[in-house]
Motif scaffolding. Structure first.
Motif, mmCIF file in Angstrom:
data_model
loop_
_atom_site.group_PDB
_atom_site.id
_atom_site.type_symbol
_atom_site.label_atom_id
_atom_site.label_comp_id
_atom_site.label_asym_id
_atom_site.label_seq_id
_atom_site.Cartn_x
_atom_site.Cartn_y
_atom_site.Cartn_z
ATOM 1 N N ALA A 173 0.892 -0.823 0.059
ATOM 2 C CA ALA A 173 -0.153 -0.403 0.132
ATOM 3 C C ALA A 173 0.796 0.897 0.072
ATOM 4 O O ALA A 173 1.886 0.971 0.612
ATOM 5 N N ALA A 174 0.300 1.927 -0.885
ATOM 6 C CA ALA A 174 1.866 3.190 -0.622
ATOM 7 C C ALA A 174 2.026 4.337 0.501
ATOM 8 O O ALA A 174 2.178 4.915 -0.090
ATOM 9 N N ALA A 175 -0.035 4.392 0.406
ATOM 10 C CA ALA A 175 0.091 4.998 2.234
ATOM 11 C C ALA A 175 1.254 4.803 3.246
ATOM 12 O O ALA A 175 1.401 5.316 3.721
ATOM 13 N N SER A 176 0.745 3.760 3.346
ATOM 14 C CA SER A 176 0.940 2.630 4.791
ATOM 15 C C SER A 176 2.779 2.084 4.271
ATOM 16 O O SER A 176 2.988 2.038 5.714
ATOM 17 N N GLY A 177 2.722 1.571 3.357
ATOM 18 C CA GLY A 177 3.721 0.406 3.164
ATOM 19 C C GLY A 177 3.542 -0.989 3.787
ATOM 20 O O GLY A 177 3.883 -1.987 3.873
ATOM 21 N N ARG A 178 2.560 -1.270 4.209
ATOM 22 C CA ARG A 178 1.807 -2.056 5.048
ATOM 23 C C ARG A 178 1.587 -3.356 3.471
ATOM 24 O O ARG A 178 1.029 -3.237 2.148
ATOM 25 N N PHE A 179 1.892 -4.543 3.388
ATOM 26 C CA PHE A 179 2.278 -5.683 2.671
ATOM 27 C C PHE A 179 1.212 -5.923 2.119
ATOM 28 O O PHE A 179 -0.129 -6.694 3.181
ATOM 29 N N ILE A 180 1.440 -6.368 1.250
ATOM 30 C CA ILE A 180 -0.081 -6.356 0.006
ATOM 31 C C ILE A 180 0.336 -8.149 0.106
ATOM 32 O O ILE A 180 -0.518 -9.165 0.654
ATOM 33 N N TRP A 181 0.790 -8.332 -1.611
ATOM 34 C CA TRP A 181 1.190 -9.050 -1.716
ATOM 35 C C TRP A 181 2.666 -10.180 -2.057
ATOM 36 O O TRP A 181 3.419 -8.648 -2.342
ATOM 37 N N GLU A 182 3.119 -10.790 -2.674
ATOM 38 C CA GLU A 182 4.607 -10.763 -2.956
ATOM 39 C C GLU A 182 4.587 -12.287 -4.079
ATOM 40 O O GLU A 182 3.692 -13.085 -3.865
ATOM 41 N N TYR A 183 5.570 -11.628 -5.276
ATOM 42 C CA TYR A 183 5.084 -12.993 -6.374
ATOM 43 C C TYR A 183 7.148 -13.621 -6.321
ATOM 44 O O TYR A 183 7.688 -12.485 -6.925
ATOM 45 N N GLU A 184 7.224 -14.293 -6.973
ATOM 46 C CA GLU A 184 8.039 -14.968 -5.956
ATOM 47 C C GLU A 184 9.124 -16.320 -8.185
ATOM 48 O O GLU A 184 7.812 -16.164 -8.331
ATOM 49 N N LEU A 185 9.929 -14.822 -8.919
ATOM 50 C CA LEU A 185 10.570 -14.834 -9.569
ATOM 51 C C LEU A 185 11.873 -15.822 -9.116
ATOM 52 O O LEU A 185 12.188 -15.348 -8.258
ATOM 53 N N SER A 186 12.770 -16.590 -10.297
ATOM 54 C CA SER A 186 13.451 -17.105 -9.597
ATOM 55 C C SER A 186 14.740 -16.673 -9.795
ATOM 56 O O SER A 186 16.192 -17.045 -9.042
ATOM 57 N N ALA A 187 14.963 -15.699 -10.395
ATOM 58 C CA ALA A 187 16.101 -14.860 -10.102
ATOM 59 C C ALA A 187 15.543 -13.332 -10.226
ATOM 60 O O ALA A 187 14.975 -13.086 -9.532
ATOM 61 N N PRO A 188 16.980 -12.339 -9.331
ATOM 62 C CA PRO A 188 16.478 -10.781 -9.121
ATOM 63 C C PRO A 188 16.096 -10.187 -9.259
ATOM 64 O O PRO A 188 15.836 -10.193 -11.380
ATOM 65 N N VAL A 189 14.896 -9.362 -9.202
ATOM 66 C CA VAL A 189 13.665 -8.548 -10.054
ATOM 67 C C VAL A 189 14.311 -7.342 -10.459
ATOM 68 O O VAL A 189 14.789 -6.598 -9.464
ATOM 69 N N ARG A 190 15.231 -6.765 -11.507
ATOM 70 C CA ARG A 190 15.833 -5.244 -11.386
ATOM 71 C C ARG A 190 14.825 -4.686 -12.337
ATOM 72 O O ARG A 190 14.984 -2.937 -12.398
ATOM 73 N N CYS A 191 14.029 -4.832 -12.807
ATOM 74 C CA CYS A 191 13.220 -4.135 -13.690
ATOM 75 C C CYS A 191 12.295 -3.174 -12.967
ATOM 76 O O CYS A 191 11.920 -3.786 -12.255
ATOM 77 N N ARG A 192 11.586 -2.257 -13.847
ATOM 78 C CA ARG A 192 10.252 -1.891 -13.194
ATOM 79 C C ARG A 192 9.012 -1.733 -14.199
ATOM 80 O O ARG A 192 9.162 -2.403 -15.060
ATOM 81 N N PRO A 193 8.708 -2.532 -12.702
ATOM 82 C CA PRO A 193 7.221 -3.344 -12.917
ATOM 83 C C PRO A 193 6.545 -2.466 -13.947
ATOM 84 O O PRO A 193 6.661 -0.710 -13.853
ATOM 85 N N TYR A 194 5.861 -2.624 -14.686
ATOM 86 C CA TYR A 194 4.564 -1.549 -15.199
ATOM 87 C C TYR A 194 3.092 -2.461 -15.359
ATOM 88 O O TYR A 194 2.906 -3.585 -15.283
ATOM 89 N N VAL A 195 1.976 -1.395 -14.451
ATOM 90 C CA VAL A 195 1.297 -1.945 -14.275
ATOM 91 C C VAL A 195 -0.023 -1.190 -15.238
ATOM 92 O O VAL A 195 -0.099 0.029 -15.382
ATOM 93 N N THR A 196 -1.116 -1.743 -15.170
ATOM 94 C CA THR A 196 -2.418 -1.600 -15.948
ATOM 95 C C THR A 196 -3.275 -1.696 -15.560
ATOM 96 O O THR A 196 -3.651 -1.989 -14.350
ATOM 97 N N ASN A 197 -4.638 -1.511 -15.947
ATOM 98 C CA ASN A 197 -5.767 -1.852 -15.104
ATOM 99 C C ASN A 197 -5.795 -3.152 -14.504
ATOM 100 O O ASN A 197 -6.649 -3.410 -14.143
ATOM 101 N N GLU A 198 -5.565 -4.662 -15.600
ATOM 102 C CA GLU A 198 -4.982 -5.606 -15.180
ATOM 103 C C GLU A 198 -4.080 -6.773 -14.741
ATOM 104 O O GLU A 198 -4.473 -7.329 -14.277
ATOM 105 N N LEU A 199 -3.270 -5.578 -14.931
ATOM 106 C CA LEU A 199 -1.922 -6.871 -14.830
ATOM 107 C C LEU A 199 -0.702 -5.782 -14.442
ATOM 108 O O LEU A 199 -1.243 -4.622 -14.474
ATOM 109 N N VAL A 200 -0.662 -6.500 -13.881
ATOM 110 C CA VAL A 200 1.684 -6.295 -13.745
ATOM 111 C C VAL A 200 2.241 -7.149 -14.085
ATOM 112 O O VAL A 200 2.225 -8.194 -13.953
#
Lengths: 347, 643
Positions: free
Chosen positions: B439-466
């Motif tokens: 959550a942007a305001a509080s930093g509260r954890f919402i979810w995490e998703y594991e990829l098997s290697a470091p994630v260094r790119c900036r995610p892109y977010v649409t109405n439906e997808l990350v």
């Protein structure tokens, strides 16, 4: 929310305050930012989610604005069962195909090909369709052989190199991208025509539909039109001498219709191993239609007549194709006539 | 004269190999050694003339098969061939191969010619990267000379009809030789459709069967255009040379030469040179100064351009600069008159855009490679640090009194990924292999998703997808609930941020495997890929049907989002890792060659560049009339916005 819970087959959980907040605050900004520019300033609404110290469960209530999604996002840490997201709709792409020798010629050198697959499994493969119009040229049956070989070789390569990897889940960079595979398939057909029908040639205009995305490969002067509620748009560009003269403002479209060089193509299969293929991708809006046809149709039937026949005088794509072919025949049927019409269902 | 140039009903019989085996002896005189080439016009063999037993005299033997089925037509075809050969045999010009003999046997006609040891220009184009302009001018002059010779024949001028690079050979002495004579296949009537012969090089009037000596001038212009631009006209619509200006593909070509080629390529025959002699004179005038005063024109040009460049960059004075204590690797953000930048000195710096003075700084415990982003709704600046945490601080004040952030979230790896604010949440990746949604305001954890290697790119977010990728090349489309919808695997790290064209539903992903991929955003299926010659670290942006991105091959590319066709590229000397920024009709990016570039968005032409003292990996940010970016020279720059 309730709909979502029904899908899950779960009892309605206690309503948390977040639920209401989420519903009230579904303002979404999806405008893509340009570079690093911050463009989100219009998103000045208040943050909905504030930490609720009494809420021991992880709540994700406002993550998916309800109005932008088919289902709510509750259960972020409980993966959704597949049934919840697989569309239960049984509405599919419909198509029709019609081809005719016409009133003047004694053989049909056009080839038409349609292939359509739909499935319903948890793997959720989109509908897949492959549609081809090829207009052969050359004497001694060379034209009909060239268009037949072309649609056979093209279709088998598309199925092998696009459709099969797709249903076996091989979506990775080891597979050629769909447009590349399409262009490769055109080249394979081209090489076959050169090798076996040295005196013949053919146009090739093909559409691969995956879900609502249409991948189009095109050489020659057969055409693809996209027809929406208000518009008929020619998507392909004729590789003909007269079309090029129109583009260069040397002749008018009216002059082109009766120009002596009307049939001269500058690009076709069977001419040279170096062949440039036009490839475009179009997303088809709900309820839109796509028409593939040979010049035997578009030379004799005007664009607005095509639109009228398809949109106002036919209940099924097959009926529309039959009517279009019949219309060309009433105008003299001077050439072979082929029409394939696809109809993307509404959402 | 046209029939002397065509052999009706006669065509090459095979694509490769021809019909004659090696060691076949024709007319008890010509011993076939092998095939030199083949194609539409017939097979050409290399043979040895046995009449010269003591000298190894080599000849070329061209074979044409008579394919006409009607006996009268066959006879006519042979007659035409003989007449043709007779005319050719009377020609005498250094650039025209000598004809020694002709005969026919077994339904085939043979022409025995001088064997030319050399390469045709089409082959030279494929074997070389660049040909010297002087050399090309020399060839053009020699070609004008031989065409003028043919056009001056009496009673009828001979039109070559088939000027193209593959019909021009450069022999072992460097001289031009015109080959594939007179067998110009122009129209093959195929019943309903008529197909054209050598598409791409032929003049417009040639398609109507209306051929004059000026058609050869057009063909020569087309050939020169191909040599100078290396753009094959057979791959483009006819008469589209004007759409491929020579200067756009080869900056070495002097303007007068461009003018000559363009005049030769005039659509209307009467607007071209009146004769090859006139064109030759124009070309020779071009060569003269080069002989008297070598490269005078070019030197002046180069100096002129260089001077302009220097002027261009020295004219730009930074509005201010701000020195940090270590390299600036990340990109700035701006909000409400304040610019934010992270430095490898572990600080986030907030600088007043008007004055260039520091407003605040906030220290983390590691270098900062992640770019700060602004959450206007909560008035926060958010960023990651190599100290493994992701921070949110007050956009106006920075840290709290005690130097604390509003909130921070600890991951198990360095946070080099830049965050993305969407739907009141922040999404970012970590070297621990997870993508996080807080959550942007509080930093509260919402979810995490594991990829098997470091994630260094900036995610892109649409109405439906990350949409986000990992260091192992995996790209995933996650529902906003964190559940995976699709996967696509590339062969290299994903460092560049994906970009989604939400109207067309295409997701663009650059990979270190050198390719830019277009994926269907709904399914992840790969529509097309565009290959560069270096890793793509620069994040793409789409604008009005074009996609812009840099590559470590040193180029900034503009390609069509639908067809992946290249519209332009701009070449720098060093890899490009900075991402492009678009503002009005200009495109801005940094190079590791230390320059910040401003290009014309439509043409890719350089407008100006500005030199820093080290490589630029930072993506420029434009706000309040300034261009903000950092450099590895530790400095944060603000340049006045000039298009």
């Amino acid at each position: 929310m309730d709909l979502f819970r029904r899908w899950l087959g779960q009892p309605s959980t206690k309503d948390s305050p977040e639920d209401n907040l989420a519903d009230a605050d579904a303002n979404v900004d999806t405008k893509p930012a340009i570079g690093q520019q911050i463009q989100d300033t219009e998103q000045e609404h208040h943050a909905a989610a504030r930490e609720n110290p009494n809420d021991t469960e992880v709540s994700t209530a406002n993550l998916t604005p309800q109005e932008t999604s088919d289902y709510a996002i509750e259960g972020a840490t409980r993966p959704l069962p597949m049934e919840a997201i697989v569309s239960s709709t049984n509405v599919h792409l419909r198509f029709g195909q019609s081809t005719d020798t016409g009133m003047v010629r004694n053989n049909n050198q056009d080839s038409a090909y349609s292939f359509f697959v739909t499935s319903r499994t948890v793997e959720n493969h989109p509908d897949f369709g492959l549609f081809i119009v090829a207009d052969g040229m050359g004497g001694h049956h060379d034209g009909e052989k060239a268009s037949a070989i072309t649609s056979r070789i093209f279709a088998s390569n598309v199925i092998k190199n696009i459709y099969l990897p797709l249903i076996t889940g091989q979506n990775n960079a080891d597979q050629p991208p769909i447009t590349e595979a399409l262009i490769d398939a055109v080249h394979m057909a081209n090489n076959e025509v050169i090798a076996h029908i040295p005196e013949g040639g053919t146009t090739l205009t093909a559409v691969v539909v995956i879900g609502n995305l249409a991948y189009i490969a095109h050489v020659g002067d057969s055409r693809v039109y996209l027809i929406t509620q208000n518009d008929l748009e020619q998507i392909t560009r004729d590789h003909s001498w007269v079309q090029r003269m129109i583009e260069l403002d040397q002749i008018t479209p009216e002059e082109a219709l009766h120009h002596p060089q009307k049939n001269v193509l500058y690009r076709a299969l069977g001419q040279s191993e170096a062949l440039e293929v036009d490839a475009v991708t179009r997303r088809m809006p709900a309820n839109s239609k796509m028409l593939l046809c040979s010049d035997g149709l578009w030379n004799l039937v005007e664009d607005d007549e095509i639109y009228e026949t398809i949109m106002n005088h036919s209940s099924h794509p097959q009926e529309a194709c039959d009517k279009l072919v019949a219309l060309a025949n009433t105008r003299g049927g001077t050439d072979n006539i082929t029409a394939i019409l696809l109809e993307i269902p509404g959402s | 004269m046209s029939e002397t140039q065509q052999i009706a009903g006669m065509q090459g019989n095979g694509r490769e190999g021809g019909t004659l085996q090696a060691n076949t002896i024709l007319q008890t005189r010509y011993k076939i050694l092998g095939v030199l080439g083949g194609g539409g016009m017939g097979t050409v063999y290399q043979a040895r003339d046995l009449n010269f037993p003591d000298a190894k005299r080599l000849v070329a033997v061209k074979e044409m098969q008579n394919t006409a089925t009607n006996p009268a037509l066959r006879e006519a075809a042979l007659k035409t061939f003989e007449r043709e050969a007779n005319i050719l045999a009377t020609l005498s010009h250094p650039a025209i191969p000598k004809i020694f003999d002709f005969f026919h046997q077994n339904d085939r006609a043979y022409l025995v010619m001088e064997f030319i040891n050399g390469n045709d220009i089409e082959l030279l184009l494929s074997k070389t990267k660049e040909l010297p302009i002087d050399k090309i001018i020399d060839w053009a002059i020699e070609l004008c000379d031989v065409l003028d010779y043919l056009h001056s024949q009496t009673p009828n001028p001979i039109v070559f009809r088939d000027m193209k690079p593959s019909n021009v050979m450069i022999d072992s002495y460097g001289r031009v030789r015109l080959v594939d004579f007179g067998i110009a296949k122009t129209f093959v009537d195929g019943g309903k459709h008529t197909m054209i012969g050598t598409e791409g090089y032929s003049a417009p009037e040639q398609y109507k069967g209306d051929v004059t000596t000026r058609s050869d001038i057009y063909g020569l212009g087309a050939t020169l255009h191909h040599i100078l631009t290396r753009q094959d006209p057979r791959m483009a619509p006819p008469f589209s040379f004007g759409e491929r200006p020579i200067e756009q593909f080869n900056s070495q070509v002097p303007r007068p030469l461009i003018d000559i080629v363009e005049r030769a390529l005039e659509f209307e025959a009467q607007n071209r040179f009146s004769s090859c002699a006139e064109m030759k004179a124009a070309l020779e005038a071009l060569r003269k100064p080069a002989i008297d005063l070598p490269n005078l024109n070019l030197t002046t040009n180069a100096a002129g351009t260089a001077a302009w460049e220097t002027d261009g960059s020295s004219a730009i004075e930074p509005k201010w600069t701000f020195k940090t204590e270590d390299e600036i690797r990340c990109s700035p953000a701006a909000y409400n008159g304040i610019a934010y930048i992270g430095s490898y000195d572990t600080n986030i710096w907030a600088i007043n855009i008007e004055s260039g003075e520091m407003v605040w700084k906030f220290a983390t415990e590691g270098g900062i490679a992640s770019s700060p982003i602004v959450d206007p709704a909560n008035k926060l600046v958010l960023f990651g640090s190599d100290d493994k945490s992701f921070y949110a601080v007050d956009a106006r004040k920075g840290g709290t009194k005690g130097g604390y952030p509003i909130w921070s979230y600890a991951t198990k790896g360095a946070v080099k990924s830049t965050g993305r604010i969407a739907h009141d949440h922040v999404f970012f990746g970590s070297d621990d292999g997870f993508v996080y949604a807080l959550a942007a305001a509080s930093g509260r954890f919402i979810w995490e998703y594991e990829l098997s290697a470091p994630v260094r790119c900036r995610p892109y977010v649409t109405n439906e997808l990350v949409i986000v990728g990992s260091d192992e090349g995996e790209v995933v489309g996650l529902a906003l609930s964190g559940e995976r919808k699709w996967t696509f695997r590339t062969r290299g790290n994903i460092i560049a941020a994906p970009f989604v064209d939400t109207i067309e539903g295409i997701c663009f992903v650059g990979s270190a495997d050198h390719s830019m991929y277009a994926l269907d955003v709904g399914s992840g299926y790969n529509s097309w890929r565009f290959r560069t010659h270096g890793a793509i670290i620069s994040s793409p942006i789409a604008h009005e049907g074009l996609l812009f991105f840099g590559s470590t091959d040193g180029n900034m590319y503009a390609i069509n989002t639908q067809t992946s066709r290249e519209k332009w590229r701009f070449t720098t000397e060093h890899p490009i890792v900075s991402s492009p920024t678009i503002y009005e009709d200009a495109l801005y990016f940094g190079g590791t060659d230390q320059y910040l570039y401003c290009l014309d968005l439509n043409t890719g032409k350089e407008r100006w560049k500005f030199k820093t003292n080290a490589a630029i990996t930072s993506t420029p940010c434009i706000a309040d009339g300034v261009i903000l970016f950092g450099s590895l020279d530790n400095t944060f720059y603000a340049l006045p916005l000039v298009g």
